[in-house]
Design an enzyme around this catalytic site. Structure first.
Site, PDB file in Angstrom:
ATOM      1  N   HIS A 177      48.343 -56.045  43.634  1.00 44.79           N
ATOM      2  CA  HIS A 177      46.991 -55.492  43.463  1.00 44.79           C
ATOM      3  C   HIS A 177      46.977 -54.287  42.527  1.00 44.79           C
ATOM      4  CE1 HIS A 177      48.783 -54.088  47.381  1.00 44.79           C
ATOM      5  NE2 HIS A 177      48.735 -52.947  46.706  1.00 44.79           N
ATOM      6  N   HIS A 221       0.854  -1.184   0.000  1.00 44.97           N
ATOM      7  CA  HIS A 221       0.000   0.000   0.000  1.00 44.97           C
ATOM      8  C   HIS A 221       0.887   1.230   0.000  1.00 44.97           C
ATOM      9  CE1 HIS A 221       1.115   0.701   4.225  1.00 44.97           C
ATOM     10  NE2 HIS A 221       1.077  -0.626   4.323  1.00 44.97           N
ATOM     11  N   CYS A 274      43.497 -48.208  37.681  1.00 41.94           N
ATOM     12  CA  CYS A 274      44.406 -49.000  38.496  1.00 41.94           C
ATOM     13  C   CYS A 274      44.696 -48.325  39.828  1.00 41.94           C
ATOM     14  CB  CYS A 274      45.705 -49.247  37.732  1.00 41.94           C
ATOM     15  SG  CYS A 274      46.663 -47.749  37.457  1.00 41.94           S
TER      16      CYS A 274
END
EC number: 2.3.2.31
Length: 465
Positions: free
Chosen positions: A461, A373, A431
């Site tokens: 271990h 417009h 570990c």
């Protein structure tokens, strides 16, 4: 069960094995089929060479796993360090540390940091699985180190498998010099190396990839790793629903807030409906921590695959549209179109070009997005926030859903002071051989005995759980 053997990286064939079949027995079957000496065969799986005395179960081989077998004469260096340097000399008692396979690696400590030293990337659950695997098939561990999004046939988040191939010949015949210790080792190219065992291949560069662990896969089937999803090993409640679920997604904010996958899906859909994703120039279309923590945008955008196919397609569409808007463009407002347009700066009249069938031809006002417009726009409304579906998080729930708080409690329970300088050190699996991280100390000591590391500890271990 069936495993698929690729011989000298040329072709594959199935071999029927039992869980207690040894690797040497597998070599004998292949040697007889190929007419070659069994002692010249080397079995490669998941980045390491499998030793003769191991069994199929010990090696985490599952139904329809793919192993590579190459014919290569034994070398002296192979006898001491065949699998990439992870195997030390024999202890006085003759115990030998087998190099750790990618099937047992856990990288979550990189995303979920702790104050660990030594083998911090191997969780306690992983150490337990080592001993459980030797007891029989009923003790098979259920802990999953990785999660991926399987695009097919699963179409959902699944446990994943980490694998490695040679960057030169692209065959999974590379043995790693050492295992990865963090996600960067896996995701960033050219960080890890090894030795390709394929005949005539000089490759040393490792390339990692992931597979879905929920179904058998071929050589070419790969999935994207979702590195923020992990097992809820600390039983942290979800920041949204406060339930303890598994697995969970851990945001990379300072607090490491935890959210279950169902609530993450709802969070994403809510933000998507409100178009409240964040467009970052480097990362793309992403979301921050649900609690709004700073610097917490999700970097691996494949996590949004959790949305499902339909919503993920919408996410991609909105991301592309947001990119157009960031470039100063506009989106065609006609329903059913939404084409991205880049009109000249200051141009009020915009036409959705119909070339190549992409545009609809609608002519509209750049300011109010109505049909074009002349003159002033009748009305302009702020689109953002008009129908916002607020996704709020309870403050108390946010405080309870911190992975790091649980980490601090874990550290209290799993730390011991260095025998020399008393600095607290956490053992996170692995570990008994500890090393003080303090530069002034660096004492090597035994977690079990609390004394300086010695040959007795090594033989007695070293790898006790």
């Amino acid at each position: 069960m069936i495993v698929f053997v690729r011989f000298n990286s040329s072709y594959g064939f199935p071999v029927e094995v039992d869980s207690d079949t040894s690797i040497f027995q597998l070599k004998e079957v292949v040697a007889k089929r190929q007419g070659v000496p069994a002692d010249q065969l080397r079995v490669i799986f998941a980045g390491k060479e499998l030793q003769n005395h191991l069994t199929v179960q010990n090696c985490d081989l599952e139904q329809q796993s793919i192993v590579h077998i190459v014919q290569r004469p034994q070398r002296k260096s192979h006898e001491t360090n065949a699998s990439g340097g992870d195997k030390p000399q024999s202890t006085p008692e003759g115990s030998i540390w087998e190099p750790r396979s990618l099937t047992r690696v856990d990288l979550s400590s990189h995303i979920l940091p702790a104050d660990s030293v030594g083998l911090a990337v191997i969780l306690d659950t992983d150490s337990k699985s080592d001993s459980e695997a030797a007891r029989g098939p009923e003790a098979k561990p259920t802990y999953h180190s990785f999660f991926v999004y399987c695009k097919g046939p699963c179409h959902k988040v699944q446990p994943g498998k980490l694998r490695v191939q040679c960057g030169t010949c692209r065959q999974a015949t590379l043995t790693l010099a050492q295992g990865p210790s963090c996600w960067d080792d896996v995701l960033i190219p050219n960080r890890m190396s090894g030795e390709c065992q394929s005949p005539d291949c000089p490759g040393t560069r490792a390339e990692f990839f992931f597979k879905c662990g929920a179904h058998p896969t071929s050589d070419k089937d790969t999935s994207v790793a979702l590195n923020l999803i992990t097992n809820n090993s600390r039983s942290i409640p979800c920041i949204a629903c406060t339930d303890v679920r598994n697995p969970v997604l851990v945001f990379q904010c300072n607090h490491r807030h935890v959210i279950c996958l169902d609530c993450f899906h709802l969070y994403c859909v809510t933000r998507l409906n409100d178009r409240q994703f964040v467009h970052d120039a480097q990362l793309g279309y992403s979301l921050p921590c649900v609690a709004g923590c700073p610097n917490s945008l999700i970097k691996e955008l494949h996590h949004f695959r959790i949305l499902g196919e339909e919503q993920y397609n919408r996410y991609q569409q909105y991301g592309a549209e947001e990119c157009v808007l960031q470039m100063g463009g506009v989106l065609c407002p006609r329903p059913g179109c939404g084409a991205g347009l880049l009109p000249e700066q200051g141009q009020k009249k915009v036409t959705c070009e119909g070339g190549n069938g992409l545009g609809c031809g609608f002519v509209f006002c750049r300011d109010c997005k109505e049909a074009y417009h002349e003159g002033e726009c009748d009305s302009m409304f702020e689109a953002s926030g008009a129908t916002s579906q607020a996704y709020r998080v309870d403050q108390r729930a946010a405080e309870q859903a911190r992975w790091e708080e649980a980490s601090k409690e874990t550290i209290k329970k799993t730390t011991k002071p260095c025998p020399r300088c008393n600095v607290p050190i956490e053992k996170n699996g692995g570990c008994m051989h500890m090393k003080c991280p303090q530069p002034q100390c660096k004492l090597e000591w035994c977690w079990n005995c609390g004394c300086e590391w010695n040959r007795a500890c090594m033989g007695d271990h070293w790898f006790d759980v």
